[in-house]
Design an enzyme around this catalytic site. Structure first.
Site, short mmCIF file in Angstrom:
data_model
loop_
_atom_site.label_atom_id
_atom_site.label_comp_id
_atom_site.label_asym_id
_atom_site.label_seq_id
_atom_site.Cartn_x
_atom_site.Cartn_y
_atom_site.Cartn_z
N ALA A 62 0.82 -1.22 0.00
CA ALA A 62 0.00 0.00 0.00
C ALA A 62 0.85 1.27 0.00
O ALA A 62 0.32 2.37 -0.17
CB ALA A 62 -0.95 0.01 1.20
N GLY A 63 2.16 1.11 0.20
CA GLY A 63 3.05 2.27 0.18
C GLY A 63 3.37 2.70 -1.24
O GLY A 63 3.03 2.03 -2.21
N LYS A 64 4.06 3.83 -1.35
CA LYS A 64 4.36 4.37 -2.68
C LYS A 64 5.26 3.43 -3.48
O LYS A 64 5.02 3.18 -4.67
CB LYS A 64 4.99 5.75 -2.55
N ASP A 99 0.36 -5.83 3.95
CA ASP A 99 0.47 -4.47 4.49
C ASP A 99 -0.33 -4.40 5.79
O ASP A 99 -1.16 -5.28 6.06
CB ASP A 99 -0.06 -3.43 3.49
N THR A 120 14.72 -1.93 1.63
CA THR A 120 14.63 -1.11 2.84
C THR A 120 16.02 -0.65 3.26
O THR A 120 16.94 -1.46 3.34
CB THR A 120 13.99 -1.92 3.99
N PRO A 152 20.73 -1.03 -1.11
CA PRO A 152 20.30 0.31 -0.69
C PRO A 152 19.69 1.12 -1.81
O PRO A 152 19.01 2.11 -1.56
CB PRO A 152 21.58 0.95 -0.16
N ASN A 153 19.93 0.73 -3.07
CA ASN A 153 19.37 1.47 -4.20
C ASN A 153 19.22 0.54 -5.40
O ASN A 153 20.12 -0.24 -5.70
CB ASN A 153 20.28 2.65 -4.57
N HIS A 196 16.76 14.17 -0.15
CA HIS A 196 15.57 13.34 -0.21
C HIS A 196 14.34 14.10 0.26
O HIS A 196 14.45 15.16 0.89
CB HIS A 196 15.74 12.08 0.64
N HIS A 197 13.20 13.52 -0.02
CA HIS A 197 11.93 14.07 0.47
C HIS A 197 11.92 14.10 2.00
O HIS A 197 12.65 13.34 2.65
CB HIS A 197 10.75 13.24 -0.06
N LYS A 199 11.50 10.90 4.53
CA LYS A 199 12.51 9.84 4.69
C LYS A 199 13.04 9.89 6.11
O LYS A 199 13.51 10.93 6.57
CB LYS A 199 13.65 10.02 3.68
#
Length: 269
Positions: free
Chosen positions: A11-13, A35, A103, A129-130, A158-159, A162
C-alpha cells in the site's frame, strides 16, 4: 512458468510501483500482497491498474506458506520500514521464499546475521540500498575518480518523509570509495564549526556526507571530488519511483539463482 512474487508494503508508494511493475512483467505474477492497512482491498486497485484478484493481508506467515506451495520458487519484495525487516526476511527464508529487500537503515549486524541465515538455508537473498541502475553506474564511476582525487564529499537530498539519514545509498557510496584504501580529505587548516554539524557527518573512511530533507524532492545524490584547480561532480537524480523498477525486476530474476545473501545491486549486474 511465472515467478510468484509477494509484495510487502504493497500500500506504500514503492509497494504500489512494485505491484505495477511485477504485474506488467511477462515472466512474473503478484500472488501475495502484505500491508498493515487496506486489508482485504485488491492490490491492483491500490496500484491503479485495476483488480488483479490479490487481496491485501497483514499475515506474512500465511502468505509465505501459500507461496511455498507454488510449483515455481517464490520471491518476497520488501521496501518497508527497517523495523521488523529482520524478522520478515527470516520468515520468508524459512518458507523457501527468496527475499529482495530495498529497505534502508538496516544495521550492519542484522545484515551479517541474515547472511548467515541465508547461507545455512542455501537460499538466495538480495539486499540493496538502491535499485536505480543510474546510481549503480555513478558509484562505479566514483571508484575510477577516486584514483585521481584526494578530496571528496557527498551530498544526498531526499523528500522530508525519509526517516533515516544519511541515506543507505550515500553510506554505500562512501564505503565503496573507502575500499580504494586511500586517505581522503586530509585537512589543510584547523577547522571550527560555528554551527554544530555544519560540515556534515564523517564516515569511517573520512568522507563527509551532507543530508538534506525537503518537500519537493524525491531522491538525489551528488559526489563532488576536488583537486588542484578543478572539481569533478557526479550526480544522479531520481524524479519518479519507476526508476527503481528495472533494478527490482532484475533482482527478482537473479535471486532465484543464488544460494546466499548478496548486498548491493552492483553485485548482480
Amino acid at each position: 512458468m511465472a515467478i510468484p512474487v509477494v509484495v510487502v508494503g504493497c500500500a506504500g508508494k514503492m509497494g504500489r510501483e512494485v505491484v505495477k511493475a511485477v504485474h506488467a512483467a511477462p515472466d512474473m505474477a503478484v500472488v501475495g500482497a502484505v500491508d498493515r492497512s487496506h486489508i482485504d482491498e485488491d492490490a491492483g486497485e491500490l496500484a491503479g491498474i485495476g483488480p488483479i484478484d490479490v487481496l491485501v493481508t497483514d499475515n506474512l506467515e500465511i502468505t509465505c506458506a501459500m507461496v511455498a506451495q507454488e510449483r515455481a520458487p517464490g520471491v518476497m519484495v520488501d521496501f518497508t520500514h527497517p523495523r521488523g525487516i529482520y524478522d520478515r526476511v527470516r520468515s520468508a527464508i524459512a518458507y523457501g521464499v527468496r527475499p529482495v529487500v530495498g529497505t534502508t537503515g538496516l544495521p550492519p549486524e542484522h545484515i551479517e546475521e541474515l547472511a548467515e541465515f541465508a547461507d545455512k538455508a542455501s537460499t538466495g537473498c538480495i539486499v540493496a540500498p538502491n535499485f536505480a541502475i543510474g546510481m549503480i553506474l555513478l558509484q562505479q564511476a566514483c571508484l575510477r575518480a577516486a584514483e585521481y582525487f584526494d578530496h571528496v564529499e557527498i551530498i544526498e537530498l531526499h523528500h522530508n518523509r525519509k526517516a533515516d539519514a544519511p541515506s543507505g545509498t550515500a553510506l554505500a557510496t562512501a564505503q565503496m570509495i573507502a575500499t580504494t584504501g586511500k586517505t581522503f580529505n586530509v585537512p589543510e587548516v584547523s577547522e571550527s564549526e560555528l554551527v554544530a554539524g555544519a560540515r556534515g557527518g564523517m564516515t569511517p573512511g573520512d568522507i563527509r556526507i551532507h543530508s538534506l530533507r525537503l518537500p519537493g524532492l524525491l531522491a538525489h545524490q551528488a559526489v563532488i571530488f576536488g583537486g588542484l584547480g578543478q572539481s569533478y561532480t557526479l550526480r544522479h537524480d531520481t524524479t519518479d519511483r519507476a526508476a527503481y523498477m528495472p533494478g527490482v525486476l532484475l533482482a527478482i530474476r537473479k535471486v532465484l539463482g543464488l544460494k546466499s545473501l548478496v548486498y548491493g545491486l552492483e553485485k548482480i549486474i
